[in-house]
Design an enzyme around this catalytic site. Structure first.
Site, PDB file in Angstrom:
ATOM      1  N   SER A  31       7.345  -8.976   3.921  1.00 37.64           N
ATOM      2  CA  SER A  31       7.001  -8.572   5.161  1.00 37.64           C
ATOM      3  C   SER A  31       7.228  -9.604   6.078  1.00 37.64           C
ATOM      4  CB  SER A  31       5.551  -7.952   5.290  1.00 37.64           C
ATOM      5  OG  SER A  31       5.348  -6.625   4.424  1.00 37.64           O
ATOM      6  N   HIS A  62      10.361  -3.544   6.876  1.00 37.47           N
ATOM      7  CA  HIS A  62      11.008  -3.890   5.798  1.00 37.47           C
ATOM      8  C   HIS A  62      12.544  -2.968   6.284  1.00 37.47           C
ATOM      9  CE1 HIS A  62       8.374  -5.392   2.557  1.00 37.47           C
ATOM     10  NE2 HIS A  62       7.656  -4.931   3.270  1.00 37.47           N
ATOM     11  N   HIS A  84       7.277  -0.649  -2.447  1.00 41.72           N
ATOM     12  CA  HIS A  84       6.114  -0.983  -3.126  1.00 41.72           C
ATOM     13  C   HIS A  84       5.528   0.026  -3.808  1.00 41.72           C
ATOM     14  CE1 HIS A  84       6.503  -3.350   0.436  1.00 41.72           C
ATOM     15  NE2 HIS A  84       5.789  -4.288   0.035  1.00 41.72           N
ATOM     16  N   TYR A  86       2.794   1.134  -3.648  1.00 39.87           N
ATOM     17  CA  TYR A  86       1.811   2.195  -2.944  1.00 39.87           C
ATOM     18  C   TYR A  86       2.506   3.036  -2.085  1.00 39.87           C
ATOM     19  CZ  TYR A  86       2.880  -1.154   0.864  1.00 39.87           C
ATOM     20  OH  TYR A  86       3.584  -1.933   1.862  1.00 39.87           O
ATOM     21  N   GLU A  87       3.756   2.996  -1.877  1.00 40.94           N
ATOM     22  CA  GLU A  87       4.541   4.227  -1.164  1.00 40.94           C
ATOM     23  C   GLU A  87       4.898   5.183  -2.312  1.00 40.94           C
ATOM     24  OE1 GLU A  87       8.042   2.335   1.229  1.00 40.94           O
ATOM     25  OE2 GLU A  87       7.311   0.618   0.099  1.00 40.94           O
ATOM     26  N   ALA A 114       4.199 -11.471   1.986  1.00 40.77           N
ATOM     27  CA  ALA A 114       3.055 -11.898   3.042  1.00 40.77           C
ATOM     28  C   ALA A 114       1.921 -11.646   2.274  1.00 40.77           C
ATOM     29  CB  ALA A 114       2.801 -10.762   4.133  1.00 40.77           C
ATOM     30  N   MET A 218       0.329  -7.102  -2.230  1.00 43.11           N
ATOM     31  CA  MET A 218       0.366  -5.770  -2.896  1.00 43.11           C
ATOM     32  C   MET A 218       2.107  -5.809  -3.582  1.00 43.11           C
ATOM     33  SD  MET A 218      -1.132  -3.430   0.107  1.00 43.11           S
ATOM     34  CE  MET A 218      -2.559  -3.822   0.945  1.00 43.11           C
ATOM     35  N   SER A 219       2.367  -6.782  -3.564  1.00 43.69           N
ATOM     36  CA  SER A 219       3.819  -6.865  -4.273  1.00 43.69           C
ATOM     37  C   SER A 219       3.957  -7.802  -5.199  1.00 43.69           C
ATOM     38  CB  SER A 219       4.780  -7.178  -3.089  1.00 43.69           C
ATOM     39  OG  SER A 219       4.691  -8.220  -2.685  1.00 43.69           O
ATOM     40  N   ASN A 242      -2.829 -13.550   7.066  1.00 39.37           N
ATOM     41  CA  ASN A 242      -4.326 -13.342   7.678  1.00 39.37           C
ATOM     42  C   ASN A 242      -5.081 -13.943   6.460  1.00 39.37           C
ATOM     43  OD1 ASN A 242      -2.548 -10.646   6.098  1.00 39.37           O
ATOM     44  ND2 ASN A 242      -5.035 -10.805   5.708  1.00 39.37           N
ATOM     45  N   HIS A 254      -1.522  -4.292  10.020  1.00 32.96           N
ATOM     46  CA  HIS A 254      -0.430  -4.840   9.440  1.00 32.96           C
ATOM     47  C   HIS A 254       0.662  -5.605  10.725  1.00 32.96           C
ATOM     48  CE1 HIS A 254       3.341  -4.251   7.468  1.00 32.96           C
ATOM     49  NE2 HIS A 254       4.050  -3.894   8.311  1.00 32.96           N
TER      50      HIS A 254
HETATM   51  N1  ADE Z   1      -0.883  -8.472   2.592  1.00 30.81           N
HETATM   52  C1  ADE Z   1      -0.883  -9.272   3.680  1.00 30.81           C
HETATM   53  N2  ADE Z   1      -2.674  -9.356   3.607  1.00 30.81           N
HETATM   54  C2  ADE Z   1      -2.956  -8.895   2.569  1.00 30.81           C
HETATM   55  C3  ADE Z   1      -4.348  -8.713   2.245  1.00 30.81           C
HETATM   56  N3  ADE Z   1      -5.276  -9.192   2.762  1.00 30.81           N
HETATM   57  N4  ADE Z   1      -4.399  -7.847   1.056  1.00 30.81           N
HETATM   58  C4  ADE Z   1      -3.428  -7.318   0.685  1.00 30.81           C
HETATM   59  N5  ADE Z   1      -2.101  -7.343   1.201  1.00 30.81           N
HETATM   60  C5  ADE Z   1      -2.128  -8.130   1.975  1.00 30.81           C
END
Ligand code: ADE
Length: 282
Positions: A31, A62, A84, A86-87, A114, A218-219, A242, A254
């Site tokens: 991302s 994406h 991903h 989660y999709e 990310a 998440m990847s 973040n 996001h």
């Molecule tokens: N991608 C970016 N920040 C994230 C977070 N805090 N948790 C999961 N996936 C992320």
């Protein structure tokens, strides 16, 4: 056509029919990092929608193209966007592109993402080289019948396979040296993968820190498991977009993930451009 290997062969044959470049290095852009694909020279960009059996991303940011060409003279295949779990995609779909990168001839893979920073010494917009991962997604990408034909090197694609050096020490050292040379801060860290799509709670982040995680996302882990199953060398890079929940007193969104991708672009690009020929020679 139900057989995963046959599907991967079919997709590979289609891609080969579109370009005469035979990539040796695969790059999966996470991302906010998709613009790196514009660095590819003599590029053939193939929309995922055109590639038989390729899954398509439903996430903003994406874009869904496979860009094949050269970077610093090295033949590369760059995935601009990934899918991903989660999709709603099943594991063989999430990792199908990784299988295809191997079939195309890639022997090394750079996975990028990310991630949320759990380690409080990290800063937003910083890059981290992955030293290892913790898979807490509750599933494993290599589930199902083993397929020995996916082996790219002797001894690979076994039913049970080693993950003790999932992230290549050689490639990590190259990344460290190059980052130091360019004055880029590149700490190492352990990436913990969750299923998502909800971000974590502060209590989960405290638990993950106790478990030894520096980053959360998440990847990546599924692709790395499949890359190691086939025998590819892996370099993992996270962009800390973040700080994870509870680290700072603010909500996670996001848009912030995408914004910090753009801010880190120059550092990310110059590090990768210099690393690619070194990885090819490693
Ligand atoms: N991608 C970016 N920040 C994230 C977070 N805090 N948790 C999961 N996936 C992320």
């Amino acid at each position: 056509m139900t057989d995963l290997y046959a599907r991967a062969q079919f997709a590979t044959a289609y891609i080969k029919s579109q370009t005469s470049t035979a990539p040796v290095l695969g790059i999966i852009l996470g991302s906010g990092l998709g613009n790196f694909a514009s660095q590819v020279e003599n590029a053939t960009a193939i929309p995922y929608a055109d590639i038989p059996h390729f899954p398509q991303s439903t996430v903003a940011g994406h874009s869904g193209k496979l860009v094949i060409g050269t970077i610093a003279g090295i033949p590369v295949a760059v995935m601009q966007g990934r899918v991903h779990a989660y999709e709603g995609y099943a594991m063989p779909e999430v990792t199908f592109p990784t299988r295809v990168l191997g079939q195309l001839g890639c022997r090394s893979l750079i996975v990028t993402n990310a991630a949320g920073g759990i380690n409080t010494s990290y800063t937003q917009g910083g890059l981290v080289a992955l030293s290892d991962h913790i898979n807490l997604t509750g599933t494993n990408a290599a589930l199902g019948p083993n397929e020995p034909r996916f082996a790219l090197v002797p001894g690979a694609a076994q039913r049970f396979f080693d993950m003790s050096a999932a992230y290549s020490r050689t490639l990590r050292e190259l990344a460290q040296k190059e980052a130091a040379k360019q004055g880029i801060d590149l700490p190492e860290g352990v990436y913990l993968a969750v299923l998502g799509p909800s971000y974590e709670t502060p209590a989960e982040i405290r638990a993950f820190r106790t478990l030894g995680a520096d980053l959360v996302g998440m990847s990546t882990v599924h692709e790395v498991i499949i890359a190691r199953h086939m025998g590819l060398q892996v370099l993992g890079l996270s962009l800390v977009t973040n700080m994870a929940a509870g680290v700072l007193d603010q909500a996670i969104n996001h848009e912030e993930v995408m914004e910090f991708g753009l801010k880190a672009e120059a550092r990310f690009t110059s590090l990768l451009l210099a690393l690619i020929p070194q990885i090819d020679a490693a």
